[in-house]
Design a protein around this motif. Structure first.
Motif, PDB file in Angstrom:
ATOM      1  N   MET A  24      -0.800  -0.487   4.234  1.00 19.69           N
ATOM      2  CA  MET A  24      -0.984  -1.927   4.055  1.00 19.69           C
ATOM      3  C   MET A  24      -2.437  -2.218   3.631  1.00 19.69           C
ATOM      4  SD  MET A  24      -0.742  -5.021   6.813  1.00 19.69           S
ATOM      5  CE  MET A  24       0.576  -4.355   7.763  1.00 19.69           C
ATOM      6  N   SER A  27       2.497  -4.492   0.746  1.00 18.12           N
ATOM      7  CA  SER A  27       2.427  -3.578  -0.407  1.00 18.12           C
ATOM      8  C   SER A  27       2.044  -4.283  -1.708  1.00 18.12           C
ATOM      9  CB  SER A  27       3.789  -2.894  -0.592  1.00 18.12           C
ATOM     10  OG  SER A  27       4.796  -3.884  -0.820  1.00 18.12           O
ATOM     11  N   ARG A  84       7.628  -4.292  -1.627  1.00 21.73           N
ATOM     12  CA  ARG A  84       8.285  -4.706  -0.382  1.00 21.73           C
ATOM     13  C   ARG A  84       8.347  -6.223  -0.217  1.00 21.73           C
ATOM     14  NH1 ARG A  84       6.335  -0.870   4.382  1.00 21.73           N
ATOM     15  NH2 ARG A  84       8.112  -1.888   5.366  1.00 21.73           N
ATOM     16  N   THR A  87      -6.161   4.708   0.676  1.00 21.09           N
ATOM     17  CA  THR A  87      -4.734   4.810   0.340  1.00 21.09           C
ATOM     18  C   THR A  87      -4.086   5.875   1.213  1.00 21.09           C
ATOM     19  OG1 THR A  87      -5.232   4.236  -1.946  1.00 21.09           O
ATOM     20  CG2 THR A  87      -3.089   5.246  -1.538  1.00 21.09           C
ATOM     21  N   GLY A 145       1.015   4.234  -0.548  1.00 20.73           N
ATOM     22  CA  GLY A 145       0.653   2.831  -0.344  1.00 20.73           C
ATOM     23  C   GLY A 145      -0.269   2.224  -1.369  1.00 20.73           C
ATOM     24  N   TYR A 146      -1.256   1.569  -0.879  1.00 17.09           N
ATOM     25  CA  TYR A 146      -2.166   0.709  -1.638  1.00 17.09           C
ATOM     26  C   TYR A 146      -2.662   1.288  -2.972  1.00 17.09           C
ATOM     27  CZ  TYR A 146      -7.019  -0.579  -2.690  1.00 17.09           C
ATOM     28  OH  TYR A 146      -8.182  -0.878  -3.319  1.00 17.09           O
ATOM     29  N   LYS A 155      -5.535   5.040  -6.706  1.00 18.00           N
ATOM     30  CA  LYS A 155      -5.655   5.150  -5.255  1.00 18.00           C
ATOM     31  C   LYS A 155      -7.127   4.995  -4.861  1.00 18.00           C
ATOM     32  CE  LYS A 155      -1.924   8.476  -4.590  1.00 18.00           C
ATOM     33  NZ  LYS A 155      -1.592   9.841  -4.186  1.00 18.00           N
TER      34      LYS A 155
END
Ligand SMILES: [Zn+2]
Length: 275
Positions: A1, A74, A110, A218, A222-223, A230
């Protein structure tokens, strides 16, 4: 997140594309679920500045109004020379006058991200509900001491995740802040002394600064930052996801990091460095 450092990274990366005139505005069929309030259609408006408060991005518009954007679990904003082909693209702004960075897109697999497109007076109302940002000069040792004084029974690491009190701090950051300040994560707020609070304040600033300098952190899939890359923040982690503590690590000495669960969240600490 994305946590505060990741949101700040996206903010400063997007700033290179400003001013950005929204000539065309595309919303996916699902975008209306993400937009919680729409005072006006932003087509024809110009994004002149992007600010951040906690995990909110604040796109300031000319002649009037703001877009408030929260990335949720996300979400990410991308700036690109070409349209981004991604089935999770929910918003796309196009500036025909830009030479290269013409496409500003919001991607969110998401879909926990959310938006408010507000005129200035509604933004002022919304802003009055914002809590003090942890990077603000008002978030000083006295402010932290007051928070701890009001909730002496709270477990320090879980308290750091309370978004009303410490907006923008996420799980990896909370473990790292305890490690950098030498404080065991399961201690209670009321037990901490003035010198501990000074250490916590310094550790918060350090963890945020290091994560921003490496374009955010990251984990797994994810992020991603505004360039779709990343962040390199994993290399700053001292205890979180680590087998051995990287603070007291030396050629002759290794201390195993202990993992526990506090309030349902994975928590890492070094039994040697943290008291
Ligand atoms: Zn250690």
């Amino acid at each position: 997140m994305p946590e505060l450092p990741e949101v700040e990274t996206i903010r400063y990366q997007l700033a290179s594309a400003l001013p950005f005139k929204v000539d065309t505005c595309f919303f996916s069929p699902l975008a209306s679920r993400l937009i919680k309030q729409l005072d006006f259609d932003p087509t024809g408006f110009c994004i002149t500045q992007i600010k951040r408060h906690a995990k909110w991005l604040i796109f300031e518009l000319q002649p009037d109004g703001v877009i408030l954007s929260h990335l949720g679990m996300s979400g990410s904003w991308r700036i690109n020379q070409q349209p981004i082909q991604d089935k999770h693209k929910h918003i796309e702004f196009i500036d025909q006058t830009q030479k290269s960075l013409k496409y500003l897109s919001y991607i969110d697999p998401r879909r926990f991200g959310h938006f408010y497109i507000l005129n200035n007076s509604n933004f002022k109302k919304k802003q009055s509900s914002f809590d003090i940002d942890i990077t603000s000069p008002h978030f000083d040792e006295n402010h932290i001491a007051e928070l701890f004084f009001k909730s002496p029974k709270r477990i320090i690491k879980s308290f750091l995740l309370d978004q009303k009190a410490f907006p923008g701090i996420g799980n990896y950051m909370a473990s790292e802040i305890c490690a950098r300040s030498g404080i065991l994560p399961m201690r209670r707020a009321g037990e901490l002394e003035a010198r501990d609070i000074i250490k916590i304040k310094a550790a918060m600033a350090l963890v945020v600064k290091e994560a921003i300098e490496t374009n955010g952190t990251t984990f797994g899939g994810g992020y991603r930052d505004a360039n779709g890359a990343k962040g390199e923040g994993l290399k700053n982690l001292m205890v979180f996801y680590q087998k051995y503590c990287r603070i007291c690590h030396s050629k002759h000495h290794k201390t195993k990091v202990i993992k526990i669960t506090l309030a349902g969240r994975g928590t890492y600490y070094c039994p040697q460095c943290q008291k």
